[in-house]
Every structure is written in C-alpha cells, then in structure tokens.
Scaffold this active site. Structure first.
Site, mmCIF file in Angstrom:
data_model
loop_
_atom_site.group_PDB
_atom_site.id
_atom_site.type_symbol
_atom_site.label_atom_id
_atom_site.label_comp_id
_atom_site.label_asym_id
_atom_site.label_seq_id
_atom_site.Cartn_x
_atom_site.Cartn_y
_atom_site.Cartn_z
ATOM 1 N N CYS A 19 0.880 -1.385 0.069
ATOM 2 C CA CYS A 19 0.172 0.094 0.051
ATOM 3 C C CYS A 19 1.120 1.185 -0.034
ATOM 4 O O CYS A 19 2.097 1.134 0.026
ATOM 5 C CB CYS A 19 -0.958 -0.045 1.245
ATOM 6 S SG CYS A 19 0.143 0.283 2.744
ATOM 7 N N HIS A 48 5.714 -5.007 8.661
ATOM 8 C CA HIS A 48 5.760 -6.473 9.023
ATOM 9 C C HIS A 48 6.205 -7.634 7.815
ATOM 10 O O HIS A 48 5.115 -8.258 7.461
ATOM 11 C CB HIS A 48 4.593 -6.884 9.742
ATOM 12 C CG HIS A 48 4.527 -6.365 11.279
ATOM 13 N ND1 HIS A 48 3.374 -6.122 11.882
ATOM 14 C CD2 HIS A 48 5.622 -5.949 12.153
ATOM 15 C CE1 HIS A 48 3.713 -5.492 13.136
ATOM 16 N NE2 HIS A 48 4.973 -5.385 13.229
ATOM 17 N N HIS A 82 4.046 1.824 11.597
ATOM 18 C CA HIS A 82 2.845 1.614 12.401
ATOM 19 C C HIS A 82 2.864 2.802 13.402
ATOM 20 O O HIS A 82 1.556 2.792 14.059
ATOM 21 C CB HIS A 82 3.238 0.162 13.482
ATOM 22 C CG HIS A 82 3.828 -0.665 12.660
ATOM 23 N ND1 HIS A 82 4.926 -1.328 12.263
ATOM 24 C CD2 HIS A 82 2.853 -1.625 12.017
ATOM 25 C CE1 HIS A 82 5.096 -2.013 11.595
ATOM 26 N NE2 HIS A 82 4.057 -2.486 11.165
ATOM 27 N N CYS A 104 2.655 5.622 8.806
ATOM 28 C CA CYS A 104 1.791 5.849 7.784
ATOM 29 C C CYS A 104 0.835 7.037 7.962
ATOM 30 O O CYS A 104 0.262 7.246 9.201
ATOM 31 C CB CYS A 104 0.922 4.595 7.648
ATOM 32 S SG CYS A 104 -0.598 4.791 6.459
ATOM 33 N N HIS A 132 -0.323 -4.829 19.412
ATOM 34 C CA HIS A 132 0.141 -4.520 18.223
ATOM 35 C C HIS A 132 0.808 -3.229 18.211
ATOM 36 O O HIS A 132 0.079 -2.157 18.867
ATOM 37 C CB HIS A 132 -1.054 -4.403 17.208
ATOM 38 C CG HIS A 132 -0.793 -4.392 15.684
ATOM 39 N ND1 HIS A 132 -0.319 -3.359 15.350
ATOM 40 C CD2 HIS A 132 -0.571 -5.153 14.777
ATOM 41 C CE1 HIS A 132 -0.242 -3.242 13.973
ATOM 42 N NE2 HIS A 132 -0.181 -4.560 13.731
ATOM 43 N N GLU A 134 0.815 -0.506 16.235
ATOM 44 C CA GLU A 134 0.032 0.515 16.207
ATOM 45 C C GLU A 134 -0.966 1.108 17.179
ATOM 46 O O GLU A 134 -1.250 2.313 17.433
ATOM 47 C CB GLU A 134 -0.697 0.239 14.798
ATOM 48 C CG GLU A 134 -1.643 1.457 14.278
ATOM 49 C CD GLU A 134 -2.887 1.168 13.171
ATOM 50 O OE1 GLU A 134 -3.860 1.777 13.192
ATOM 51 O OE2 GLU A 134 -2.377 0.249 12.516
ATOM 52 N N THR A 173 -6.063 0.758 12.120
ATOM 53 C CA THR A 173 -6.431 0.742 10.495
ATOM 54 C C THR A 173 -6.334 -0.524 9.759
ATOM 55 O O THR A 173 -6.825 -0.474 8.805
ATOM 56 C CB THR A 173 -5.069 2.061 9.910
ATOM 57 O OG1 THR A 173 -4.031 1.157 9.871
ATOM 58 C CG2 THR A 173 -5.298 3.433 10.460
ATOM 59 N N ASN A 234 -2.901 -7.034 8.859
ATOM 60 C CA ASN A 234 -3.783 -7.335 7.723
ATOM 61 C C ASN A 234 -3.502 -8.380 6.822
ATOM 62 O O ASN A 234 -4.881 -8.769 6.326
ATOM 63 C CB ASN A 234 -3.473 -5.899 6.738
ATOM 64 C CG ASN A 234 -2.194 -5.960 6.000
ATOM 65 O OD1 ASN A 234 -2.311 -6.488 4.980
ATOM 66 N ND2 ASN A 234 -1.033 -5.507 6.811
ATOM 67 N N SER A 277 1.931 -5.379 3.505
ATOM 68 C CA SER A 277 3.516 -5.278 3.709
ATOM 69 C C SER A 277 4.343 -6.374 2.983
ATOM 70 O O SER A 277 5.519 -6.564 3.098
ATOM 71 C CB SER A 277 3.775 -5.325 4.891
ATOM 72 O OG SER A 277 3.062 -6.365 5.873
#
Length: 319
Positions: A19, A48, A82, A104, A132, A134, A173, A234, A277
């Site tokens: 992305c 990751h 993250h 991001c 996590h 993030e 996200t 994700n 990723s």
C-alpha cells in the site's frame, strides 16, 4: 511422453501487496541510506515482512526495538510505519537524534483524531489488538487512562468506560472491516452518544484487499493463499476474511519457499493475494512454486484501482 500436470485456476486478487504507506516507509529507509550512508537505524520492523527487513539490512539498515540500543553517533533513526508513542520522538529529541518519521499518514490521522477527542474532554474507546505496535503508538499519544482498548465483540458488550465522561471511538487501521462493524454496532447500542470518526479509520488498502478476497471467494476459490507475515495484522485478517467469505481453507505463507504446492491437490480453483506489507516478488514466488506441480491458468480479479501516493518527509524530499 512427459506426464501432464493437472490444471489449476488461480484467481489473483487485486489490489494486493504494498500500500502507499508501506511503500513510503520503505522509501524513507532507502533514501536515508542513499543520502547518509550506512548505518541507518530503524526502530521496530519498518513493516511486518521479513523479506523487506532483510533486504534493507543488506543495504545497511540496523533494526532495533528501542532507542536505547542506538549509540549517540549522529546517524539517522527511522520510526516504523506503525507509529510510535509520543515518548519515542521526545526521547530522540532529548538525545538530539536525526529522526525520520515513517508513520503511515493514515495512522497519523488516527493519532490527531484521538488528540482532538481528548482536547474536547472525551474518553476514547480504541478498537484494536492489544500489543500491536499501531495500538501501542495510538494509545501513547495521550495520557495514561485516556483510552480504553476494545478487542472484540465480547469486550464491546462488557467494557465499562469512566462514568460520566463523553465517549468517542477510533480504530486500528488494519482490522477486519466486518468484525469492526459488529463491534461498533454494539458500542453504539450501549452508548448512543458515542462520537464516531469523521471518516472511517480502517484504511483504504485494508478495505480494498478484504473486498478483493471476498470477490475471489465468491468466484468459487476452494483455497485462498495469503502471502504475508504472521505478525502482520492485515495479512492475518485476509486469511480470516477468506474463510468467512466461503473459501473452504485459507493459508498464510511468508514466501514461495515455505509453500508445499500439494496443498492445492484436488482443487479446481484457488485464490492468491498478499498483505499490504508483502512485495509482489513474493506473489510471483508462490506462483512459480505452484507451477512446479500444476498447469496454471491465472486470472486477475480487480475490485478497485489504487492511485494513492504519500510524500516523503521534507528532510528527504527531492532537492
């Protein structure tokens, strides 16, 4: 005569793989290495994916978990895609480090949103996964006790935020779109005045990749292979979405070398995608491994076109 390989239809999800946020983060490390030479330190895995991390290590990146591992030698240090708690850039500034923030921009949006809610006196319910990076980064934008983490529907039914405080919610996200919608519905039923984000926090790339997996499952994919790391939120969500969307099986693999192609024996149609990723070269590896056992007929199933590009930080922008 050589033995004929069985035919296997492969539905290739689109979009898949990198992305804009991941692409930007990797470019920040690469550009820092070009301009400043090695080593460039990176706090936490930049994204990751071990393949990406190992490639950057070969170029001269040094990955650490904490700034305390970095000597005071003036070398650049990059914060991962993250996001990080506010204490991390504060520590870097205190040590006069040359820091580059690869967070991001869509994660940064959640950070700023959380700060606005806090400034207006709202307690925040953060939907996400404990531990996590993030989530750690988002919770670390605000004073301790300002955020309550909600991980699943069961917690949404029982969570008890501070009494009398107005409430708002934000989300990680990279969550399952469907799971998150269920959690939000429960929270809104329990707390009717709960303030929602101005725009959904789950990023466009997560949403698009999950929609593509649903599309290939609907086309009869009996097995969906997801290229991605086990610590990639994700990517793990994509494997879950595939099963819920009707695929009999889903499998998370890091790269072609880790795949036993016999996993597709007996299948007529399989799906293939990659987490945000995972680079496209790893998808090609999986196709090559499958081709050692099957005659592949590959069809791309595209549900969205992505044209998002994020700029590099000013310190690395083109001169």
């Amino acid at each position: 005569m050589p033995e004929t390989k069985p035919r296997l239809n492969v539905l290739l999800a689109g979009p898949r793989g990198f992305c804009a946020g991941v692409d930007r983060a990797i470019k920040i490390v690469e550009e820092a290495l070009k301009r400043h030479g090695a080593p460039v330190y990176v706090r936490h895995e930049i994204v990751h994916n071990r393949f990406v991390v190992e490639n950057l290590e070969r170029l001269g990146a040094v990955f650490v978990e904490e700034l305390s591992e970095i000597p005071d030698n003036g070398r650049p240090v990059v914060f991962s895609a993250h996001g990080v708690p506010k204490s991390v850039p504060a520590e870097a500034a205190g040590r006069q480090m040359f820091a580059l923030d690869a967070t991001c921009p869509l994660v940064s949006k959640v950070h700023r949103e959380s700060e606005r809610h806090h400034a207006r006196g709202r307690h925040i319910l953060l939907i996400g996964h404990a531990g996590h990076p993030e989530v750690i980064g988002t919770m670390g934008q605000l004073p301790e006790g300002s955020v309550t983490l909600v991980e699943d529907a069961a917690q949404a039914e029982t969570v008890q935020p501070p009494a009398g405080e107005p409430l708002a919610f934000t989300t990680q996200t990279t969550l399952s779109v469907d799971d998150t919608a269920d959690i939000i519905a429960i929270l809104q039923r329990r707390f009717p005045d709960l303030v929602a984000p101005a725009k959904e926090d789950i990023c466009y790339a997560t949403t698009n990749r999950q929609a593509a997996v649903k599309a290939i499952a609907a086309r009869g994919a009996e097995l969906v292979i997801v290229v991605g790391a086990p610590n990639s939120s994700n990517s793990v969500r994509l494997a879950e979405v595939a099963r819920r969307a009707g695929a009999a099986r889903s499998l998370l693999v890091q790269r072609g070398a880790a795949l036993d192609p016999s996993i597709a024996d007996g299948c007529t149609t399989i799906g293939l995608t990659a987490g945000a990723s995972a680079p496209e070269v790893l998808v090609e590896e999986v196709l090559a491994k499958l081709a050692t056992r099957f005659e592949l007929a590959v069809e791309e199933v595209v549900v969205a076109e992505e044209k998002v590009v994020f700029r590099l930080p000013p310190a690395l922008a083109a001169e």
